[in-house]
Design an enzyme around this catalytic site. Structure first.
Site, PDB file in Angstrom:
ATOM      1  N   HIS A  94      -3.102   3.235  -4.544  1.00  0.00           N
ATOM      2  CA  HIS A  94      -2.272   2.351  -3.354  1.00  0.00           C
ATOM      3  C   HIS A  94      -0.784   2.355  -3.704  1.00  0.00           C
ATOM      4  CE1 HIS A  94      -5.663   4.215  -0.616  1.00  0.00           C
ATOM      5  NE2 HIS A  94      -6.467   3.496  -1.339  1.00  0.00           N
ATOM      6  N   GLU A 136      -9.885   3.183  -5.002  1.00  0.00           N
ATOM      7  CA  GLU A 136      -9.834   4.552  -4.448  1.00  0.00           C
ATOM      8  C   GLU A 136      -8.277   4.396  -5.178  1.00  0.00           C
ATOM      9  OE1 GLU A 136     -10.744   4.432  -0.052  1.00  0.00           O
ATOM     10  OE2 GLU A 136      -9.122   3.898  -0.196  1.00  0.00           O
ATOM     11  N   ASP A 146       0.440  -1.350   0.092  1.00  0.00           N
ATOM     12  CA  ASP A 146       0.032   0.281   0.011  1.00  0.00           C
ATOM     13  C   ASP A 146       0.599   1.428   0.241  1.00  0.00           C
ATOM     14  OD1 ASP A 146      -2.188   1.441   0.505  1.00  0.00           O
ATOM     15  OD2 ASP A 146      -3.687  -0.519   1.028  1.00  0.00           O
ATOM     16  N   GLU A 199      -4.866   1.302  10.241  1.00  0.00           N
ATOM     17  CA  GLU A 199      -4.124   2.437   9.832  1.00  0.00           C
ATOM     18  C   GLU A 199      -4.210   3.082  12.193  1.00  0.00           C
ATOM     19  OE1 GLU A 199      -6.284   2.112   8.387  1.00  0.00           O
ATOM     20  OE2 GLU A 199      -6.454   3.614   5.891  1.00  0.00           O
TER      21      GLU A 199
HETATM   22  C1  ACM Z   1     -10.971  -0.624   0.972  1.00  0.00           C
HETATM   23  O1  ACM Z   1     -11.438  -0.837   2.023  1.00  0.00           O
HETATM   24  N1  ACM Z   1     -10.434   0.246   0.246  1.00  0.00           N
HETATM   25  C2  ACM Z   1     -11.110  -1.364  -0.394  1.00  0.00           C
END
Ligand code: ACM
Ligand code: ZN
Length: 727
Positions: A265, A328, A194, A471
């Site tokens: 990402h 995203e 990521d 996170e």
């Molecule tokens: C995600 O939670 N961005 C897949």
């Protein structure tokens, strides 16, 4: 391969007794069918394990290790089968009605048999047997006789772990796989790359880990604060470690699905190799959370890179699925990149959405050519789904429904029920989390098959999985705490027949399992036991009726109204606490003198609107509906961490709130609480028009307030002179 150490002689004596147990089992997930038998069997230090087929040797060793760790038993492994006594016989024999991963567990007075439809079935039977044993009874283990027939409802029963935002060592990853296996889940989705770190060694691209696995600091605290430390942070798994974990999982019949994120990402990758981006960089591995504009370019050299990476990945992970992310991905860089625009022109793509689809389809072709399949987050539906791709539906269930209707396999993982980084109890007493509110009961209520699908489409729903984004999860202990017990609830949703779903019985078994988790020193949340409050209006206007509830199968709620800590001697909550004046209510669930969860408190502060009749038009959005309109006059001030309990939210441009004060009142201050959480798309009102009325029909405008919320989250208006009004 571990050595077999025959430590005990086989004796044929079995202690039996006539006690009969008709109690349901303690097994989670609940088995399909349990037929109680007569009597008991007691395994002792002289018991053995007999293995009918040599391929069950690993399962036999797993069982032996389990018996040793739970009861100190160390049975010999024997290859004979047949009718030997005082033994646990393992065999694969297809039943009359065989199921993939199915098994029969027959506990008789003289021997136990685990008969699988396949090797995985035998393994699941072993997990059932081990779950029925109690820790600590050294040298023996007694079990009631019964016959269990069992098989799973869904084929994909997954748990995900993000090791990019925070890195988790191999030992913990194995412990996590143990938990997956314990509850008969069978997929471990390993989120390996990521923006904040690249965690898998790729021999051809050493900078992915020498640079991409390390960041110069990390974000901490609530996202709205955007605070960062400057401690170098990182780590990665060597290919040798990955092979070890893959073998470890395979022995537990868990398939690992590695995720290599693309085309977004990927800051960690382009920090290491900036030439893979549109602009050429330079970039830093991300310290903070979120979504970043810099993504992979769509030029040919990027595909060479990804294909080389995936070739090494596929060499390490033997499972059929490779997860390619896809979520995203901003398109801003592609819009101004000459190379990306040239690709769009050459391929006849009408927009960047189609360019993203082209990206994923090109990777799919490569992965398919190696005999594997891709799965991606539901964004891969946009711009056209790759022909053979499976879809992981995370932004609700719409993506899953759309994919199933297009005859594509689907794994359901909607945020509402399956995101285990969400709060699982009152945020006021939980560790900081990303947001959301998903209790164990809510996860248990989840139905993976969307109602919109017909029976032919339903077959594309492979199952579901729980996601653990990290996170806000920095340690293994906290990861366990967030995963458990919600993953246990999801495991039952995915394994047990839909008709067997029973929350009360699940919680009964879960509470028994808590003792096992304690014995295994596994961390889990007891927020199930934390009390929750439900505030309601009363016919007696100006009064707030406080309801208090808690999960768990036994115990009583004790409470105080003066803010003091409740004890077993405090009043027991019976039905409603009626309040007409300021109070701080504190409550907790007690079993005898033992407090089961945390004490939670609410402060009721009465003003002229508290407990009064209120209407709102339109109604708040479903997601932020809390306790309905009364929430605004229940006397409890909402705080920023109580987004789901105490705030109402609307998506409409204008709302009308009307409060009936019961009689004419003299008002000097009027105000509302408002929340600003820009990063969660929560905004305060642009303006508040205040109007008063004597009869509820004719309103006089008093003021229009355009202020932002003050430090206390209030938008206030102070009148120059007192106002008299009823509404
Ligand atoms: C995600 O939670 N961005 C897949
Ligand atoms: Zn580009």
């Amino acid at each position: 391969m571990r050595q077999l150490l025959p430590a005990f002689l086989l004796l044929t004596s079995v202690i039996t007794c006539s006690a009969q147990s008709n109690s349901p089992t303690s097994i989670i997930p609940a088995p399909v069918n349990v037929v109680p038998g007569d009597g008991m069997i007691t395994l002792t230090t002289s018991s053995s394990i007999t293995v009918a087929q040599p391929e069950l040797k690993d399962e036999a060793e797993f069982l032996r290790d389990g018996l040793k760790s739970i009861n100190g038993l160390r049975p010999m492994l024997l290859s004979a089968s047949g009718d030997a006594k005082n033994t646990i016989g393992l065999s694969i024999t297809k039943s009359d009605n065989p199921h993939t991963e199915g098994y029969t567990l027959a506990i008789g007075k003289e021997r136990i048999d685990i008969i699988g439809d396949d090797e995985a079935g035998v393994f699941h039977g072993i997990e059932s047997l081990l779950q029925m044993l109690q820790f600590g009874k050294q040298g023996s283990a007694s079990l009631a006789c019964m016959t269990i027939t069992d098989y799973p409802r869904f084929t994909w029963r997954g748990m995900h772990l993000d090791v990019a935002r925070h890195f988790f060592p191999v030992d913990f990853v194995k412990r996590y796989i143990d938990l997956i296996a314990r509850y008969k889940m069978n997929v471990f989705h390993w989120h390996l790359t990521d923006d904040q770190g690249w965690r898998i060694e790729i021999k051809k691209y050493p900078k992915l880990t020498s640079i991409g696995a390390w960041r110069s600091g990390s974000e901490y605290g609530p996202y709205s604060d955007r605070t960062f430390d400057s401690t170098r942070y990182g780590g990665f798994y060597t290919q040798e470690q990955i092979r070890d974990v893959v073998n470890y999982a395979a022995l537990r019949h868990v398939t690992i699905v590695p995720e290599i994120e693309m085309p977004g990402h990927c800051l960690a990758a382009i920090a290491a190799y900036p030439e893979l981006s549109c602009t050429g960089g330079p970039f830093e591995v991300a310290k903070g959370w979120g979504v970043f504009d810099d993504v992979y370019c769509t030029k040919d050299s990027v595909f060479d890179f990804i294909e080389n990476v995936l070739t090494e990945v596929m060499g390490l992970f033997p499972g059929s699925y490779i997860h390619v992310g896809g979520d995203e991905c901003p398109h801003v860089r592609w819009k101004t990149c000459a190379r990306c625009q040239a690709v769009m022109k050459k391929e006849g793509l009408k927009d960047e959405g189609e360019l993203q689809s082209y990206f994923v389809q090109r990777i799919e072709k490569f992965v398919n050519s190696k005999g594997r399949k891709i799965i991606g987050w539901d964004e891969i539906l946009e711009g056209g789904l790759a022909p053979n791709a499976a879809v992981m539906s995370w932004r609700g269930t719409k993506g899953g429904v759309a994919a199933a209707k297009q005859k594509h396999d689907v794994v359901m993982t909607p945020g509402s029920h399956c995101y285990f980084d969400h709060y699982q109890g009152d945020p006021a007493v939980e560790p900081l989390a990303i947001g959301g509110f998903t209790t164990v009961q809510k996860t248990y209520s989840y139905e993976p098959v969307p109602a919109e699908l017909d029976s032919a489409e339903t077959q594309y729903i492979l199952g579901a999985q729980g996601n653990l984004w990290t996170e806000y999860i920095t340690t293994p202990e906290h990861a366990e705490y967030m995963a458990l017990p919600r993953m246990i609830a999801l495991a039952e949703v995915l394994w047990s027949p839909k008709s067997a779903r029973n929350e009360t019985d699940f919680i009964r078994r879960l509470e028994l399992d808590f003792a096992n988790l304690d014995a295994m020193d596994i961390h889990y949340s007891k927020s199930l036991y934390n009390v929750g409050y439900k505030l309601a209006g009363s016919k007696k206007r100006g009064q707030v009726n406080v309801g208090i509830s808690a999960g768990g199968t036994q115990g009583g709620i004790r409470y105080t109204i003066d803010g003091s800590e409740p004890t077993e001697a405090s009043p027991q909550f019976v039905s409603t606490v009626e309040q007409r004046a300021n109070a701080t209510i504190s409550a907790a669930l007690f079993r005898g003198s033992k407090k089961m969860g945390n004490t939670t408190s609410i402060a009721l502060n009465f003003d002229k609107a508290t407990g009064r009749s209120i209407t709102v038009d339109p109604q708040p959005s479903e997601k932020y509906g809390a306790g309905g309109a009364f929430t605004l006059v229940d006397g409890v001030s909402a705080g920023p961490r109580r987004v789901n309990n105490e705030w109402l939210g609307w998506t409409s441009p204008q709302i009308t709130i009307t409060v009936d004060l019961g009689a004419e009142q003299t008002l000097t201050h009027l105000g509302i609480g408002a929340l600003e959480e820009r990063y969660s798309w929560i905004h305060p009102p642009k303006q508040v028009l205040i109007a008063t009325s004597a009869d509820g029909r004719t309103f006089n405008e008093v003021a229009t307030v355009k202020n932002s919320p003050d430090a206390a989250g209030r938008i206030e208006f102070a009148a120059d002179a007192p106002i008299t009004a009823r509404y």
